[in-house]
Design a protein around this motif. Sequence first.
Motif, PDB file in Angstrom:
ATOM      1  N   MET A   1     -29.367  92.150  28.200  1.00  0.00           N
ATOM      2  CA  MET A   1     -28.022  91.683  28.463  1.00  0.00           C
ATOM      3  C   MET A   1     -28.161  90.250  28.950  1.00  0.00           C
ATOM      4  SD  MET A   1     -25.183  93.157  31.150  1.00  0.00           S
ATOM      5  CE  MET A   1     -25.263  94.808  30.597  1.00  0.00           C
ATOM      6  N   ASP A   2     -27.413  89.387  28.336  1.00  0.00           N
ATOM      7  CA  ASP A   2     -27.570  87.998  28.776  1.00  0.00           C
ATOM      8  C   ASP A   2     -26.734  87.721  30.018  1.00  0.00           C
ATOM      9  OD1 ASP A   2     -25.018  87.624  27.634  1.00  0.00           O
ATOM     10  OD2 ASP A   2     -25.561  85.653  26.855  1.00  0.00           O
ATOM     11  N   GLU A   3     -27.061  86.659  30.694  1.00  0.00           N
ATOM     12  CA  GLU A   3     -26.495  86.351  32.018  1.00  0.00           C
ATOM     13  C   GLU A   3     -25.000  86.057  31.956  1.00  0.00           C
ATOM     14  OE1 GLU A   3     -27.415  83.207  35.504  1.00  0.00           O
ATOM     15  OE2 GLU A   3     -29.131  84.002  34.386  1.00  0.00           O
ATOM     16  N   GLN A   4     -24.544  85.439  30.892  1.00  0.00           N
ATOM     17  CA  GLN A   4     -23.112  85.111  30.777  1.00  0.00           C
ATOM     18  C   GLN A   4     -22.273  86.390  30.654  1.00  0.00           C
ATOM     19  OE1 GLN A   4     -22.154  82.678  27.437  1.00  0.00           O
ATOM     20  NE2 GLN A   4     -20.080  82.233  28.160  1.00  0.00           N
ATOM     21  N   LEU A   5     -22.756  87.335  29.874  1.00  0.00           N
ATOM     22  CA  LEU A   5     -22.052  88.609  29.716  1.00  0.00           C
ATOM     23  C   LEU A   5     -22.035  89.378  31.038  1.00  0.00           C
ATOM     24  CD1 LEU A   5     -20.651  90.633  27.855  1.00  0.00           C
ATOM     25  CD2 LEU A   5     -22.914  91.516  27.263  1.00  0.00           C
ATOM     26  N   GLN A   6     -23.139  89.323  31.760  1.00  0.00           N
ATOM     27  CA  GLN A   6     -23.226  89.991  33.054  1.00  0.00           C
ATOM     28  C   GLN A   6     -22.227  89.393  34.044  1.00  0.00           C
ATOM     29  OE1 GLN A   6     -27.087  89.719  34.813  1.00  0.00           O
ATOM     30  NE2 GLN A   6     -26.659  91.250  36.374  1.00  0.00           N
ATOM     31  N   GLN A   8     -19.463  87.853  33.328  1.00  0.00           N
ATOM     32  CA  GLN A   8     -18.112  88.189  32.863  1.00  0.00           C
ATOM     33  C   GLN A   8     -17.748  89.631  33.256  1.00  0.00           C
ATOM     34  OE1 GLN A   8     -17.650  87.850  28.634  1.00  0.00           O
ATOM     35  NE2 GLN A   8     -15.409  87.910  28.722  1.00  0.00           N
ATOM     36  N   LEU A   9     -18.709  90.537  33.102  1.00  0.00           N
ATOM     37  CA  LEU A   9     -18.459  91.931  33.484  1.00  0.00           C
ATOM     38  C   LEU A   9     -18.246  92.067  34.988  1.00  0.00           C
ATOM     39  CD1 LEU A   9     -20.961  93.866  31.214  1.00  0.00           C
ATOM     40  CD2 LEU A   9     -18.478  93.858  31.056  1.00  0.00           C
ATOM     41  N   ILE A  10     -19.049  91.363  35.775  1.00  0.00           N
ATOM     42  CA  ILE A  10     -18.887  91.403  37.228  1.00  0.00           C
ATOM     43  C   ILE A  10     -17.532  90.836  37.611  1.00  0.00           C
ATOM     44  CG2 ILE A  10     -19.750  90.435  39.403  1.00  0.00           C
ATOM     45  CD1 ILE A  10     -22.570  90.710  38.255  1.00  0.00           C
ATOM     46  N   ARG A  11     -17.115  89.775  36.988  1.00  0.00           N
ATOM     47  CA  ARG A  11     -15.790  89.175  37.264  1.00  0.00           C
ATOM     48  C   ARG A  11     -14.677  90.163  36.936  1.00  0.00           C
ATOM     49  NH1 ARG A  11     -12.285  86.303  33.995  1.00  0.00           N
ATOM     50  NH2 ARG A  11     -10.857  84.943  35.123  1.00  0.00           N
ATOM     51  N   LEU A  13     -14.921  93.417  36.790  1.00  0.00           N
ATOM     52  CA  LEU A  13     -14.975  94.520  37.748  1.00  0.00           C
ATOM     53  C   LEU A  13     -14.369  94.130  39.087  1.00  0.00           C
ATOM     54  CD1 LEU A  13     -18.477  96.095  37.056  1.00  0.00           C
ATOM     55  CD2 LEU A  13     -16.243  97.120  36.649  1.00  0.00           C
ATOM     56  N   LYS A  14     -14.573  92.900  39.530  1.00  0.00           N
ATOM     57  CA  LYS A  14     -13.967  92.425  40.775  1.00  0.00           C
ATOM     58  C   LYS A  14     -12.447  92.404  40.656  1.00  0.00           C
ATOM     59  CE  LYS A  14     -17.746  89.647  42.610  1.00  0.00           C
ATOM     60  NZ  LYS A  14     -18.188  88.300  42.977  1.00  0.00           N
ATOM     61  N   ILE A  15     -11.953  91.920  39.520  1.00  0.00           N
ATOM     62  CA  ILE A  15     -10.495  91.891  39.292  1.00  0.00           C
ATOM     63  C   ILE A  15      -9.947  93.313  39.248  1.00  0.00           C
ATOM     64  CG2 ILE A  15      -8.703  91.317  37.613  1.00  0.00           C
ATOM     65  CD1 ILE A  15     -10.378  88.845  36.876  1.00  0.00           C
ATOM     66  N   LEU A  16     -10.637  94.205  38.562  1.00  0.00           N
ATOM     67  CA  LEU A  16     -10.204  95.598  38.464  1.00  0.00           C
ATOM     68  C   LEU A  16     -10.222  96.264  39.847  1.00  0.00           C
ATOM     69  CD1 LEU A  16      -9.379  97.857  36.508  1.00  0.00           C
ATOM     70  CD2 LEU A  16     -11.788  98.417  36.310  1.00  0.00           C
ATOM     71  N   ASN A  17     -11.252  95.999  40.616  1.00  0.00           N
ATOM     72  CA  ASN A  17     -11.351  96.546  41.964  1.00  0.00           C
ATOM     73  C   ASN A  17     -10.215  96.034  42.840  1.00  0.00           C
ATOM     74  OD1 ASN A  17     -12.416  97.952  44.115  1.00  0.00           O
ATOM     75  ND2 ASN A  17     -13.787  96.298  44.718  1.00  0.00           N
ATOM     76  N   PHE A  18      -9.873  94.761  42.731  1.00  0.00           N
ATOM     77  CA  PHE A  18      -8.768  94.188  43.496  1.00  0.00           C
ATOM     78  C   PHE A  18      -7.455  94.888  43.155  1.00  0.00           C
ATOM     79  CE2 PHE A  18      -5.168  91.228  43.407  1.00  0.00           C
ATOM     80  CZ  PHE A  18      -5.055  90.967  44.756  1.00  0.00           C
ATOM     81  N   TRP A  19      -7.176  95.073  41.865  1.00  0.00           N
ATOM     82  CA  TRP A  19      -5.910  95.679  41.464  1.00  0.00           C
ATOM     83  C   TRP A  19      -5.852  97.157  41.841  1.00  0.00           C
ATOM     84  CZ3 TRP A  19      -1.761  93.184  41.064  1.00  0.00           C
ATOM     85  CH2 TRP A  19      -1.765  91.879  40.606  1.00  0.00           C
ATOM     86  N   ILE A  20      -6.970  97.866  41.727  1.00  0.00           N
ATOM     87  CA  ILE A  20      -6.977  99.277  42.122  1.00  0.00           C
ATOM     88  C   ILE A  20      -6.717  99.396  43.617  1.00  0.00           C
ATOM     89  CG2 ILE A  20      -8.466 101.291  42.409  1.00  0.00           C
ATOM     90  CD1 ILE A  20      -9.685 100.612  39.697  1.00  0.00           C
ATOM     91  N   THR A  21      -7.356  98.541  44.411  1.00  0.00           N
ATOM     92  CA  THR A  21      -7.147  98.564  45.857  1.00  0.00           C
ATOM     93  C   THR A  21      -5.710  98.205  46.210  1.00  0.00           C
ATOM     94  OG1 THR A  21      -9.453  97.921  46.192  1.00  0.00           O
ATOM     95  CG2 THR A  21      -7.960  97.610  48.044  1.00  0.00           C
ATOM     96  N   THR A  22      -5.168  97.167  45.586  1.00  0.00           N
ATOM     97  CA  THR A  22      -3.796  96.736  45.858  1.00  0.00           C
ATOM     98  C   THR A  22      -2.793  97.832  45.510  1.00  0.00           C
ATOM     99  OG1 THR A  22      -4.416  94.446  45.418  1.00  0.00           O
ATOM    100  CG2 THR A  22      -2.074  94.980  45.360  1.00  0.00           C
ATOM    101  N   LEU A  23      -2.944  98.403  44.325  1.00  0.00           N
ATOM    102  CA  LEU A  23      -2.015  99.459  43.921  1.00  0.00           C
ATOM    103  C   LEU A  23      -2.179 100.707  44.786  1.00  0.00           C
ATOM    104  CD1 LEU A  23      -2.100  99.086  40.045  1.00  0.00           C
ATOM    105  CD2 LEU A  23      -0.307  98.356  41.626  1.00  0.00           C
ATOM    106  N   GLY A  24      -3.394 101.008  45.201  1.00  0.00           N
ATOM    107  CA  GLY A  24      -3.612 102.151  46.085  1.00  0.00           C
ATOM    108  C   GLY A  24      -2.933 101.966  47.433  1.00  0.00           C
ATOM    109  N   VAL A  25      -3.061 100.760  47.998  1.00  0.00           N
ATOM    110  CA  VAL A  25      -2.418 100.473  49.277  1.00  0.00           C
ATOM    111  C   VAL A  25      -0.898 100.517  49.130  1.00  0.00           C
ATOM    112  CG1 VAL A  25      -2.030  98.653  50.989  1.00  0.00           C
ATOM    113  CG2 VAL A  25      -4.350  99.179  50.242  1.00  0.00           C
ATOM    114  N   LEU A  26      -0.372  99.954  48.061  1.00  0.00           N
ATOM    115  CA  LEU A  26       1.069  99.987  47.826  1.00  0.00           C
ATOM    116  C   LEU A  26       1.573 101.422  47.638  1.00  0.00           C
ATOM    117  CD1 LEU A  26       1.625  96.911  45.489  1.00  0.00           C
ATOM    118  CD2 LEU A  26       2.331  97.171  47.875  1.00  0.00           C
TER     119      LEU A  26
END
Length: 87
Positions: A1-6, A8-11, A13-26
Amino acid sequence: MDEQLQKQLIRQLKILNFWITTLGVLLLGGLIAVAFLLFQIISAVQSTADRIQNLQDETSKRLDVQQQLCQGNSNLSGFLRGQDLCQ
């Protein structure tokens, strides 16, 4: 797996984690608000039912003319008891 793809996936996942947390709190806040409002509504309905019952009892006591006449101390009450109209 090349570093750019990694990265992008981490980014993503961070965005997805933020939205899941926000919607869960709401969602949790919304459920708490709904539970509080439901409690307030139930309390108000119960209080209103008690007031209506008290008003109904008070009104029926005031409108029981036969009992008031038969248990009174006036001359009319004595006359009615003497005529066997009160039982």
